[in-house]
Design a protein around this motif. Structure first.
Motif, PDB file in Angstrom:
ATOM      1  N   UNK A  10       0.839  -1.192   0.000  1.00 15.45           N
ATOM      2  CA  UNK A  10       0.000   0.000   0.000  1.00 15.45           C
ATOM      3  C   UNK A  10       0.876   1.245   0.000  1.00 15.45           C
ATOM      4  N   UNK A  11       0.588   2.164  -0.879  1.00  9.91           N
ATOM      5  CA  UNK A  11       1.335   3.422  -0.926  1.00  9.91           C
ATOM      6  C   UNK A  11       0.346   4.575  -0.921  1.00  9.91           C
ATOM      7  N   UNK A  12       0.757   5.662  -0.282  1.00  8.51           N
ATOM      8  CA  UNK A  12      -0.116   6.834  -0.267  1.00  8.51           C
ATOM      9  C   UNK A  12       0.734   8.077  -0.510  1.00  8.51           C
ATOM     10  N   UNK A  44      -3.088   4.681  -3.014  1.00  7.93           N
ATOM     11  CA  UNK A  44      -4.177   5.561  -2.595  1.00  7.93           C
ATOM     12  C   UNK A  44      -3.868   6.991  -3.026  1.00  7.93           C
TER      13      UNK A  44
END
Lengths: 328, 158
Positions: A7-9, A54
């Motif tokens: 997951x990266x934001x 995201x």
């Protein structure tokens, strides 16, 4: 629980650019409101990304503002509930706010974004099924298999053809407002008119390149007061439109009529007519005929195809009534 | 695994979570707050509704990691020691049958009355439109919300 993914934001487009340099095309998936993405992933396990990116922290994608030349810019991350209540949108393009207020359910509107609605995945009664249902039948083209349950002619051995229907409510309205999309990708910004954005392929759906995202939607406000939208669905909430029709009627020296419908074909269908002699009745009839001719409804909704086809003309007339058109 | 901080029912939690874990799974399996129900799990039924920063959302469709820094209120957190006026009204009006949608309905009602202290019937209908109830036929739930509004107007606050 869903299988694990990274997951990266990213906090800025620059950061996103650096992130994308190290990711393979097809290994990642963007999410904003996540409503369509997560529900899709849950029933479509073979589409799991290695990385979910995201976009929610990108401040470049936020905000609603007036631009020069009577244009309005809506940030891609603007939530549907925010659009429905935004004072500027209500004043300048009320039809966008009213349409957003009727999408899905209140809970979904509090997360779902405008760009998410423009990019919402096409639906088909054979594709939008639980994982178990899909395992019993064979996976269709859209689910990565080699069969179409809907069109026998598109069975194994033929080229993949997907006729999953387009279901965005906002797209037809924005098309009539001559919207352009501001896109950002690893190669920088580009603009594309919404009219050139969609493709008739139910799997590919649009001309977004890998790694590209929508940053803002710009609409023309000059005819915004002359656009309305009506839709047909089983319940007055939650359901995707079985048919949705937006109509623009502009009577000045000449008469301009534009119709755009959604929920039937694999992409929104836009019909534009204009007439110097202001023969409204004939024009409306021509629009209904063209809509009927271009509509290709299939058995992928609660309502039968023939009924949905007929309803396009009915909804055109309902819209015209709302716009103050009198038939004689 | 990523470490996130979020507030649930007024308490701060710092937890290591898997990015694919939804807020619903986090609430039920990590915090054991089982009042939030898992219905369809794909965003159709609305049973998993919680308030995220004061607004109702579907917890089954939200990766918990996206709720980082946010404030979550579940059915367990709407009032202390006694029932919330919305809950009281639902009991009095017989708006609960099997009870599976009730936590979501109550949270919808709490949000509605927080933003619209005197809701119209249409606003109430709109408010419950995202949550399926297969028992009551909605009428009693709508009556309960309108009754709760009256209670709260008369100073009965949670």
């Amino acid at each position: 629980m869903m299988p694990s993914f990274a997951y990266e934001r990213p906090r800025s487009l620059e950061e996103l650019g650096k992130l994308l340099e190290n990711l393979e095309a097809g290994s990642f998936l963007f999410s904003a409101g996540a409503t369509d993405v997560i529900s899709g992933l849950k029933s479509h396990p073979q589409s799991y990304p290695k990385t979910l990116i995201s976009l929610t922290a990108l401040s470049e994608l936020k905000g609603v503002r007036l631009l020069e030349k009577n244009r309005l810019s809506i940030g891609a991350l603007t939530k549907l509930s925010e659009i429905a209540e935004n004072a500027l949108i209500l004043k300048q393009a009320a039809v966008v706010a009213q349409t957003a207020a009727k999408i899905a359910s209140p809970q979904i509107r509090n997360r779902a974004t405008i760009a998410g609605n423009i990019l919402v995945n096409n639906r088909c009664s054979y594709f939008n099924q639980s994982r178990h249902n899909r395992l019993v039948h064979q996976f269709c083209f859209k689910a990565g298999g080699d069969i179409c349950h809907l069109i026998p002619a598109a069975r194994e051995g033929h080229s993949p053809l997907c006729r999953a229907r387009f279901v965005s409510d906002l797209a037809p309205v924005l098309l009539l407002l001559r919207a352009t999309l501001q896109l950002w990708g690893p190669d920088g910004y580009r603009k594309i008119s919404l009219e050139d954005f969609y493709t008739p392929d139910g799997i590919r759906r649009n001309n977004l390149k890998s790694g590209e995202i929508i940053t803002a939607i710009e609409t023309d406000l000059s005819c915004a007061k002359n656009v309305t939208y009506e839709k047909l669905r089983i319940r007055n909430t939650l359901d995707f439109p079985s048919v949705g029709v937006a109509v623009m009627l502009n009577v000045t020296e000449s008469m301009e009529l534009a119709v755009c419908y959604t929920g039937v074909n694999t992409h929104p269908v836009l019909i534009k007519l204009s007439d110097d002699r202001k023969n409204g009745k004939a024009m409306i009839q021509a629009a209904c005929d063209q809509a009927k001719k271009s509509a290709q409804p299939l058995r992928q909704d609660h309502f039968p195809p023939s009924y949905r086809k007929e309803m396009i003309a009915v909804l055109i007339h309902q819209n015209l009534q709302k716009l103050g058109w009198k038939n004689d | 695994m990523k470490v996130i901080t979020l507030k649930v029912n007024g308490h701060c939690f710092v937890k290591a979570v898997c990015p694919s874990m939804t807020l619903l799974e986090f609430l039920r399996e990590e915090l054991h707050l089982t009042g939030t129900k898992r219905g369809c799990d794909v965003g159709d039924c609305g049973c998993c509704t919680v308030l995220l920063d004061g607004k109702p959302i579907l917890s089954c469709l939200l990766p918990v990691i996206e709720a980082e820094g946010c404030e979550v209120v579940t059915i367990e957190g709407i009032s202390e020691c006694r029932l919330h006026p919305v809950q009281e009204a639902m009991v009095e009006q017989g708006a609960i049958q099997c009870g599976f949608c009730t936590p979501a309905m109550v949270l919808n009602g709490v949000h509605l009355l927080g933003t619209h202290p005197r809701p119209t019937v249409d606003q109430v209908k709109e408010c419950v439109s995202g949550t399926l109830c297969r028992c009551t036929g909605y009428t009693k739930i709508e009556t309960a919300f309108l009754e709760a509004a009256k209670k709260m107007e008369h100073g009965d606050n949670p």
